[in-house]
Design an enzyme around this catalytic site. Structure first.
Site, PDB file in Angstrom:
ATOM      1  N   ASN A 216       0.859  -1.194   0.000  1.00  0.00           N
ATOM      2  CA  ASN A 216       0.000   0.000   0.000  1.00  0.00           C
ATOM      3  C   ASN A 216       0.891   1.239   0.000  1.00  0.00           C
ATOM      4  OD1 ASN A 216       0.476   0.879   2.862  1.00  0.00           O
ATOM      5  ND2 ASN A 216      -0.359  -1.172   3.231  1.00  0.00           N
ATOM      6  N   ASP A 284      -4.761  -6.335   5.070  1.00  0.00           N
ATOM      7  CA  ASP A 284      -5.804  -7.147   5.719  1.00  0.00           C
ATOM      8  C   ASP A 284      -5.670  -8.618   5.345  1.00  0.00           C
ATOM      9  OD1 ASP A 284      -7.058  -5.075   7.108  1.00  0.00           O
ATOM     10  OD2 ASP A 284      -7.995  -4.376   5.247  1.00  0.00           O
ATOM     11  N   LYS A 294       8.745 -18.081  -9.010  1.00  0.00           N
ATOM     12  CA  LYS A 294       8.072 -17.008  -9.733  1.00  0.00           C
ATOM     13  C   LYS A 294       6.949 -17.581 -10.605  1.00  0.00           C
ATOM     14  CE  LYS A 294       8.806 -13.309 -12.983  1.00  0.00           C
ATOM     15  NZ  LYS A 294       9.623 -12.828 -14.067  1.00  0.00           N
ATOM     16  N   PRO A 311      -3.765 -11.613  10.834  1.00  0.00           N
ATOM     17  CA  PRO A 311      -4.184 -11.351  12.212  1.00  0.00           C
ATOM     18  C   PRO A 311      -4.369  -9.850  12.395  1.00  0.00           C
ATOM     19  CG  PRO A 311      -1.838 -11.868  12.107  1.00  0.00           C
ATOM     20  CD  PRO A 311      -2.391 -12.121  10.739  1.00  0.00           C
ATOM     21  N   ILE A 313      -3.525  -7.141  14.466  1.00  0.00           N
ATOM     22  CA  ILE A 313      -2.519  -6.988  15.525  1.00  0.00           C
ATOM     23  C   ILE A 313      -3.056  -6.050  16.619  1.00  0.00           C
ATOM     24  CG2 ILE A 313      -0.084  -6.491  15.964  1.00  0.00           C
ATOM     25  CD1 ILE A 313       0.289  -6.625  12.853  1.00  0.00           C
ATOM     26  N   PHE A 331      -4.776   3.662  14.383  1.00  0.00           N
ATOM     27  CA  PHE A 331      -4.900   4.703  13.370  1.00  0.00           C
ATOM     28  C   PHE A 331      -5.959   4.251  12.366  1.00  0.00           C
ATOM     29  CE2 PHE A 331      -1.430   7.954  13.443  1.00  0.00           C
ATOM     30  CZ  PHE A 331      -0.940   7.632  14.699  1.00  0.00           C
ATOM     31  N   LYS A 345     -14.573   1.716  14.498  1.00  0.00           N
ATOM     32  CA  LYS A 345     -13.318   0.980  14.664  1.00  0.00           C
ATOM     33  C   LYS A 345     -12.885   0.932  16.121  1.00  0.00           C
ATOM     34  CE  LYS A 345     -11.078   1.191  10.866  1.00  0.00           C
ATOM     35  NZ  LYS A 345     -10.272   1.664   9.755  1.00  0.00           N
TER      36      LYS A 345
HETATM   37  O1  C5P Z   1      -9.023  -2.174  10.077  1.00  0.00           O
HETATM   38  P1  C5P Z   1      -8.054  -1.134   9.659  1.00  0.00           P
HETATM   39  O2  C5P Z   1      -6.913  -1.659   8.873  1.00  0.00           O
HETATM   40  O3  C5P Z   1      -8.664   0.076   9.030  1.00  0.00           O
HETATM   41  O4  C5P Z   1      -7.488  -0.602  11.050  1.00  0.00           O
HETATM   42  C1  C5P Z   1      -6.423   0.261  11.127  1.00  0.00           C
HETATM   43  C2  C5P Z   1      -5.731   0.136  12.445  1.00  0.00           C
HETATM   44  O5  C5P Z   1      -5.582  -1.240  12.813  1.00  0.00           O
HETATM   45  C3  C5P Z   1      -4.347   0.662  12.389  1.00  0.00           C
HETATM   46  O6  C5P Z   1      -3.994   1.120  13.670  1.00  0.00           O
HETATM   47  C4  C5P Z   1      -3.530  -0.554  11.995  1.00  0.00           C
HETATM   48  O7  C5P Z   1      -2.165  -0.430  12.399  1.00  0.00           O
HETATM   49  C5  C5P Z   1      -4.221  -1.632  12.765  1.00  0.00           C
HETATM   50  N1  C5P Z   1      -4.200  -2.954  12.115  1.00  0.00           N
HETATM   51  C6  C5P Z   1      -3.477  -3.988  12.672  1.00  0.00           C
HETATM   52  N2  C5P Z   1      -3.490  -5.224  12.086  1.00  0.00           N
HETATM   53  C7  C5P Z   1      -4.185  -5.452  10.975  1.00  0.00           C
HETATM   54  C8  C5P Z   1      -4.933  -4.413  10.389  1.00  0.00           C
HETATM   55  C9  C5P Z   1      -4.911  -3.181  10.973  1.00  0.00           C
HETATM   56  O8  C5P Z   1      -2.809  -3.766  13.683  1.00  0.00           O
HETATM   57  N3  C5P Z   1      -4.176  -6.660  10.433  1.00  0.00           N
END
Ligand code: C5P
Length: 407
Positions: A216, A284, A294, A311, A313, A331, A345
């Site tokens: 991203n 995600d 490859k 996961p 986190i 965030f 969220k």
């Molecule tokens: O669900 P979303 O990705 O929008 O959520 C964003 C927040 O969740 C951010 O703080 C991001 O660092 C955290 N996050 C995470 N693990 C993931 C997805 C998002 O810690 N797999």
């Protein structure tokens, strides 16, 4: 006077504002002492100071450019007054005249010295020196107590014979006393000293095969600025970063990872922490059927990627039952309905705050140097103005320090 390098001063950068008084020449000796102790000194001369010492002597002794009150477009282009005030580890005003103290107490910013003093986020130490009657004047004493209340540190003045023939308090503190005060000011622990803060930052890369990945646009700039700001407040920072475009800050423990699952492991390893800040843009999903070799273009066919969820986190750490960090911050980068999404969220992830921002293409925030965030907590929403990512980080770090102090 101690000779040689003083460990607390070694490598430190002192912004020395020289006020216009008879004691200004002693500031030149102070520059020498500071450099001998291993510090670097950036002198700023007020207009009045130039009546007593020349910019050339200050510059020669400091071996640095001297900043003068004359508004200089070249100076401003090279280093604006904001950076000048922030680049230092400590701001020292010596001699601090009655006029400078008055400006500081009143919050005036009408020349370079007073503007720098208003803009700085560093500790300020003043060494007052003036005529005894000026020192004893109720206005100066009033200003002194205002400044002390604002957290400004002072050294001196001493009592003795004055250049004007009078006797009393008003002499600049001795050089050893000023040096000791500078050393003490640099060793005052920050509000986060003794705290461990975990910060995740940057994007993750999710491999498709050994040469391709899904990523991203996160640059890692906001997370990096935040880690530096937390470090500046005295925290021990573990910085878990994906492959970001900006380099990690110095003075933090860096754990470089690539994928979300590696990030999750690194976060587990880094716990326990007093606060955990999740600024990373974590993918995600990962590609379940990522190949060991490859992928080849198959005649006529398109590769089918099979995804599995990564996961979460943040939600994992927010949900820890025993030993959860006191503050868990997520965030949320959104492109529409920023605050509504952030509120949802906050509940879904179980964290304490969500720092939400609008990263729609027109905003220039993703990959840019500025940010405009909303702090969403159970108590409500704070809308912060558009600021540099560094300033946003400093404000966030201060708010994190306040929140931990309450616990
Ligand atoms: O669900 P979303 O990705 O929008 O959520 C964003 C927040 O969740 C951010 O703080 C991001 O660092 C955290 N996050 C995470 N693990 C993931 C997805 C998002 O810690 N797999």
């Amino acid at each position: 006077m101690r000779n040689g390098v003083i460990p607390m001063l070694a490598g430190k950068r002192i912004l020395l504002i020289i006020g216009g008084g008879i004691a200004a020449y002693k500031a030149l000796e102070l520059i020498r002492e500071l450099r001998r102790a291993g510090a670097s000194v950036v002198p700023v001369l007020t207009r009045a100071a130039e009546e007593f010492v020349t910019p050339l002597s200050a510059s020669a002794l400091a071996a640095e450019k001297v900043y003068r009150d004359l508004f200089d477009l070249t100076d401003e282009a090279e280093m604006g007054h904001i950076e000048l005030s922030r680049d230092a580890d400590l701001v020292v005003v010596a001699p601090a005249t009655a006029d400078l103290m008055g400006k500081m107490a009143a919050g005036l910013a009408n020349d370079l010295a007073s503007t720098v003093l208003m803009a700085t986020d560093k500790r300020v130490l003043i060494a007052p020196a003036m005529n005894v009657r000026m020192w004893q004047h109720p206005a100066t004493q009033r200003n002194l107590s205002t400044l002390t209340g604002d957290g400004v540190l002072t050294v001196g003045p001493d009592e003795g014979d004055m250049a004007c023939g009078e006797y009393g308090p008003g002499r600049l503190a001795t050089l050893p006393a000023i040096m000791a005060a500078i050393e003490a000011a640099l060793s005052v622990p920050g509000p986060l000293s003794g705290r461990h803060v975990l910060v995740t930052s940057g994007p993750t890369h999710e491999p498709i095969d050994p040469v391709r990945y899904i990523a991203n646009r996160s640059s890692g700039a906001q997370g990096t600025a935040l880690a530096a700001a937390l470090r500046d407040l005295g925290a021990r920072v573990t910085f878990v970063t994906g492959p970001a475009r900006v380099s990690p800050p110095s003075g933090v423990e860096v754990v470089a990872v690539e994928t979300a699952r590696e990030m999750a492991d690194a976060v587990q390893q880094a716990l326990p922490a007093d606060a955990a800040i999740f600024a990373a843009a974590v993918a995600d999903w990962h590609v379940k059927n990522a190949g060991a070799q490859k992928m080849k273009k198959a005649a006529g066919g398109m590769p089918a990627l099979d995804f599995a969820e990564n996961p979460d986190i943040l939600a994992g750490v927010a949900g820890i039952k025993a030993g959860r960090p006191k503050l868990v911050v997520g965030f949320a980068a959104e492109t529409e309905n920023v605050v509504d999404h952030a509120r949802a969220k906050l509940t879904r992830k179980g964290c304490d705050w969500i720092v939400a921002n609008d990263v729609a293409p027109g905003t220039g925030i993703m990959g840019g140097t500025e940010n405009a965030v909303h702090i969403v907590t159970a108590e409500g929403v704070e809308d912060w103005p558009r600021l540099s990512k560094d300033e946003t980080a400093r404000r966030l770090a201060a708010r994190i320090a306040d929140a931990l102090a309450e616990n």
